[in-house]
Scaffold this motif. Structure first.
Motif, PDB file in Angstrom:
ATOM      1  N   MET A   1       4.468 -24.977 -41.118  1.00 40.84           N
ATOM      2  CA  MET A   1       5.340 -25.845 -40.325  1.00 40.84           C
ATOM      3  C   MET A   1       4.497 -26.774 -39.452  1.00 40.84           C
ATOM      4  O   MET A   1       4.843 -27.950 -39.278  1.00 40.84           O
ATOM      5  N   ALA A   2       3.397 -26.259 -38.917  1.00 42.35           N
ATOM      6  CA  ALA A   2       2.522 -27.101 -38.108  1.00 42.35           C
ATOM      7  C   ALA A   2       2.020 -28.286 -38.927  1.00 42.35           C
ATOM      8  O   ALA A   2       2.023 -29.420 -38.447  1.00 42.35           O
ATOM      9  N   GLU A   3       1.630 -28.040 -40.159  1.00 47.46           N
ATOM     10  CA  GLU A   3       1.141 -29.133 -40.995  1.00 47.46           C
ATOM     11  C   GLU A   3       2.239 -30.170 -41.238  1.00 47.46           C
ATOM     12  O   GLU A   3       1.988 -31.379 -41.180  1.00 47.46           O
ATOM     13  N   ARG A   4       3.447 -29.705 -41.492  1.00 46.84           N
ATOM     14  CA  ARG A   4       4.569 -30.636 -41.698  1.00 46.84           C
ATOM     15  C   ARG A   4       4.827 -31.469 -40.440  1.00 46.84           C
ATOM     16  O   ARG A   4       5.024 -32.683 -40.517  1.00 46.84           O
ATOM     17  N   LEU A   5       4.820 -30.808 -39.286  1.00 45.17           N
ATOM     18  CA  LEU A   5       5.082 -31.524 -38.039  1.00 45.17           C
ATOM     19  C   LEU A   5       3.934 -32.464 -37.677  1.00 45.17           C
ATOM     20  O   LEU A   5       4.157 -33.561 -37.156  1.00 45.17           O
ATOM     21  N   LEU A   6       2.704 -32.038 -37.954  1.00 46.74           N
ATOM     22  CA  LEU A   6       1.546 -32.875 -37.641  1.00 46.74           C
ATOM     23  C   LEU A   6       1.490 -34.139 -38.490  1.00 46.74           C
ATOM     24  O   LEU A   6       0.795 -35.093 -38.141  1.00 46.74           O
ATOM     25  N   ALA A   7       2.212 -34.155 -39.588  1.00 43.93           N
ATOM     26  CA  ALA A   7       2.288 -35.371 -40.403  1.00 43.93           C
ATOM     27  C   ALA A   7       3.052 -36.476 -39.663  1.00 43.93           C
ATOM     28  O   ALA A   7       2.898 -37.654 -39.967  1.00 43.93           O
ATOM     29  N   ASN A   8       3.835 -36.086 -38.658  1.00 36.45           N
ATOM     30  CA  ASN A   8       4.564 -37.042 -37.830  1.00 36.45           C
ATOM     31  C   ASN A   8       3.611 -37.534 -36.735  1.00 36.45           C
ATOM     32  O   ASN A   8       3.148 -36.733 -35.910  1.00 36.45           O
ATOM     33  N   PRO A   9       3.308 -38.830 -36.696  1.00 39.44           N
ATOM     34  CA  PRO A   9       2.348 -39.342 -35.713  1.00 39.44           C
ATOM     35  C   PRO A   9       2.723 -39.042 -34.263  1.00 39.44           C
ATOM     36  O   PRO A   9       1.840 -38.817 -33.436  1.00 39.44           O
ATOM     37  N   ILE A  10       4.005 -39.001 -33.946  1.00 45.80           N
ATOM     38  CA  ILE A  10       4.416 -38.726 -32.562  1.00 45.80           C
ATOM     39  C   ILE A  10       4.067 -37.286 -32.181  1.00 45.80           C
ATOM     40  O   ILE A  10       3.526 -37.027 -31.102  1.00 45.80           O
ATOM     41  N   PHE A  11       4.361 -36.334 -33.083  1.00 45.84           N
ATOM     42  CA  PHE A  11       4.015 -34.940 -32.803  1.00 45.84           C
ATOM     43  C   PHE A  11       2.499 -34.787 -32.726  1.00 45.84           C
ATOM     44  O   PHE A  11       1.978 -34.113 -31.836  1.00 45.84           O
ATOM     45  N   ARG A  12       1.790 -35.422 -33.651  1.00 46.10           N
ATOM     46  CA  ARG A  12       0.321 -35.333 -33.672  1.00 46.10           C
ATOM     47  C   ARG A  12      -0.263 -35.873 -32.372  1.00 46.10           C
ATOM     48  O   ARG A  12      -1.177 -35.283 -31.799  1.00 46.10           O
ATOM     49  N   GLU A  13       0.277 -36.982 -31.873  1.00 45.85           N
ATOM     50  CA  GLU A  13      -0.193 -37.535 -30.602  1.00 45.85           C
ATOM     51  C   GLU A  13       0.091 -36.586 -29.445  1.00 45.85           C
ATOM     52  O   GLU A  13      -0.715 -36.474 -28.514  1.00 45.85           O
ATOM     53  N   GLY A  14       1.224 -35.880 -29.499  1.00 47.85           N
ATOM     54  CA  GLY A  14       1.536 -34.892 -28.461  1.00 47.85           C
ATOM     55  C   GLY A  14       0.541 -33.753 -28.457  1.00 47.85           C
ATOM     56  O   GLY A  14       0.080 -33.306 -27.401  1.00 47.85           O
ATOM     57  N   VAL A  15       0.181 -33.272 -29.643  1.00 45.43           N
ATOM     58  CA  VAL A  15      -0.820 -32.206 -29.755  1.00 45.43           C
ATOM     59  C   VAL A  15      -2.168 -32.713 -29.249  1.00 45.43           C
ATOM     60  O   VAL A  15      -2.861 -32.024 -28.496  1.00 45.43           O
ATOM     61  N   GLU A  16      -2.516 -33.913 -29.647  1.00 45.45           N
ATOM     62  CA  GLU A  16      -3.785 -34.496 -29.211  1.00 45.45           C
ATOM     63  C   GLU A  16      -3.838 -34.638 -27.692  1.00 45.45           C
ATOM     64  O   GLU A  16      -4.840 -34.308 -27.059  1.00 45.45           O
ATOM     65  N   TYR A  17      -2.749 -35.089 -27.113  1.00 45.58           N
ATOM     66  CA  TYR A  17      -2.694 -35.243 -25.659  1.00 45.58           C
ATOM     67  C   TYR A  17      -2.840 -33.883 -24.963  1.00 45.58           C
ATOM     68  O   TYR A  17      -3.634 -33.728 -24.035  1.00 45.58           O
ATOM     69  N   ALA A  18      -2.072 -32.900 -25.419  1.00 47.82           N
ATOM     70  CA  ALA A  18      -2.143 -31.565 -24.810  1.00 47.82           C
ATOM     71  C   ALA A  18      -3.549 -30.995 -24.935  1.00 47.82           C
ATOM     72  O   ALA A  18      -4.096 -30.438 -23.982  1.00 47.82           O
ATOM     73  N   ALA A  19      -4.151 -31.147 -26.110  1.00 49.18           N
ATOM     74  CA  ALA A  19      -5.494 -30.603 -26.338  1.00 49.18           C
ATOM     75  C   ALA A  19      -6.537 -31.344 -25.513  1.00 49.18           C
ATOM     76  O   ALA A  19      -7.557 -30.754 -25.132  1.00 49.18           O
ATOM     77  N   SER A  20      -6.296 -32.604 -25.214  1.00 49.53           N
ATOM     78  CA  SER A  20      -7.252 -33.352 -24.396  1.00 49.53           C
ATOM     79  C   SER A  20      -7.258 -32.866 -22.949  1.00 49.53           C
ATOM     80  O   SER A  20      -8.219 -33.099 -22.220  1.00 49.53           O
ATOM     81  N   LEU A  21      -6.188 -32.179 -22.539  1.00 49.98           N
ATOM     82  CA  LEU A  21      -6.101 -31.659 -21.172  1.00 49.98           C
ATOM     83  C   LEU A  21      -6.796 -30.315 -21.002  1.00 49.98           C
ATOM     84  O   LEU A  21      -7.009 -29.874 -19.889  1.00 49.98           O
ATOM     85  N   VAL A  22      -7.120 -29.691 -22.112  1.00 48.37           N
ATOM     86  CA  VAL A  22      -7.710 -28.360 -22.064  1.00 48.37           C
ATOM     87  C   VAL A  22      -9.220 -28.483 -22.019  1.00 48.37           C
ATOM     88  O   VAL A  22      -9.828 -29.069 -22.897  1.00 48.37           O
ATOM     89  N   GLY A  23      -9.830 -27.903 -20.989  1.00 53.08           N
ATOM     90  CA  GLY A  23     -11.281 -27.909 -20.876  1.00 53.08           C
ATOM     91  C   GLY A  23     -11.878 -26.735 -21.614  1.00 53.08           C
ATOM     92  O   GLY A  23     -11.275 -25.669 -21.703  1.00 53.08           O
ATOM     93  N   GLU A  24     -13.033 -26.930 -22.161  1.00 55.92           N
ATOM     94  CA  GLU A  24     -13.724 -25.868 -22.891  1.00 55.92           C
ATOM     95  C   GLU A  24     -15.118 -25.679 -22.307  1.00 55.92           C
ATOM     96  O   GLU A  24     -15.759 -26.632 -21.883  1.00 55.92           O
ATOM     97  N   THR A  25     -15.590 -24.470 -22.306  1.00 57.85           N
ATOM     98  CA  THR A  25     -16.974 -24.216 -21.950  1.00 57.85           C
ATOM     99  C   THR A  25     -17.806 -24.337 -23.216  1.00 57.85           C
ATOM    100  O   THR A  25     -17.285 -24.424 -24.323  1.00 57.85           O
ATOM    101  N   LYS A  26     -19.120 -24.288 -23.078  1.00 55.68           N
ATOM    102  CA  LYS A  26     -19.967 -24.411 -24.263  1.00 55.68           C
ATOM    103  C   LYS A  26     -19.816 -23.221 -25.192  1.00 55.68           C
ATOM    104  O   LYS A  26     -20.155 -23.298 -26.358  1.00 55.68           O
ATOM    105  N   ASP A  27     -19.270 -22.104 -24.712  1.00 58.05           N
ATOM    106  CA  ASP A  27     -19.058 -20.932 -25.548  1.00 58.05           C
ATOM    107  C   ASP A  27     -17.716 -20.977 -26.267  1.00 58.05           C
ATOM    108  O   ASP A  27     -17.377 -20.076 -27.013  1.00 58.05           O
ATOM    109  N   GLY A  28     -16.932 -22.010 -26.026  1.00 61.76           N
ATOM    110  CA  GLY A  28     -15.636 -22.122 -26.676  1.00 61.76           C
ATOM    111  C   GLY A  28     -14.533 -21.387 -25.938  1.00 61.76           C
ATOM    112  O   GLY A  28     -13.411 -21.323 -26.401  1.00 61.76           O
TER     113      GLY A  28
END
Length: 114
Positions: free
Chosen positions: A75-102
């Protein structure tokens, strides 16, 4: 995506970087050198987001607006094919900080309706 909460990892987490590199290296060098087609970056991002960034969601419903859509990679793959949903995921993921260990640092996801 006002009432949707996405549980994501950062865009540059270790698994995402590895997968992105692997997928890019599968494209023949001459094609990369000449320039990627318009849809190749989208296909790569969909795969990376599905396999290494998007972990779960809450608040996604069927057209009846009451039946929840359960998370699955399919279902994620189907939804990610929609540019609006993909941009939402990208935006949310851009807010998450990561350390060098992941490991997640700060936000563990996005519950602000990205």
């Amino acid at each position: 995506m006002e009432d949707v909460s996405l549980h994501v990892r950062g865009l540059e987490n270790v698994d995402a970087r590895r997968l992105r590199n692997k997928l890019m290296n599968q494209i023949p060098f001459q094609m990369r050198r000449a320039g990627l087609s318009v849809d190749q970056p989208d296909r790569i991002n969909i795969r990376v987001y599905r396999d290494a960034v998007l972990l779960d969601w809450k608040g996604l419903t069927e057209d009846d607006e009451t039946t929840p859509i359960p998370y699955s990679k399919e279902m994620a793959e189907r939804l990610l094919a929609n540019p609006i949903f993909r941009e939402g995921v990208e935006y949310a993921a851009s807010l998450v900080g990561e350390t060098k260990d992941g490991e997640l640092k700060g936000l563990e996801g996005n519950s602000s309706g990205a």
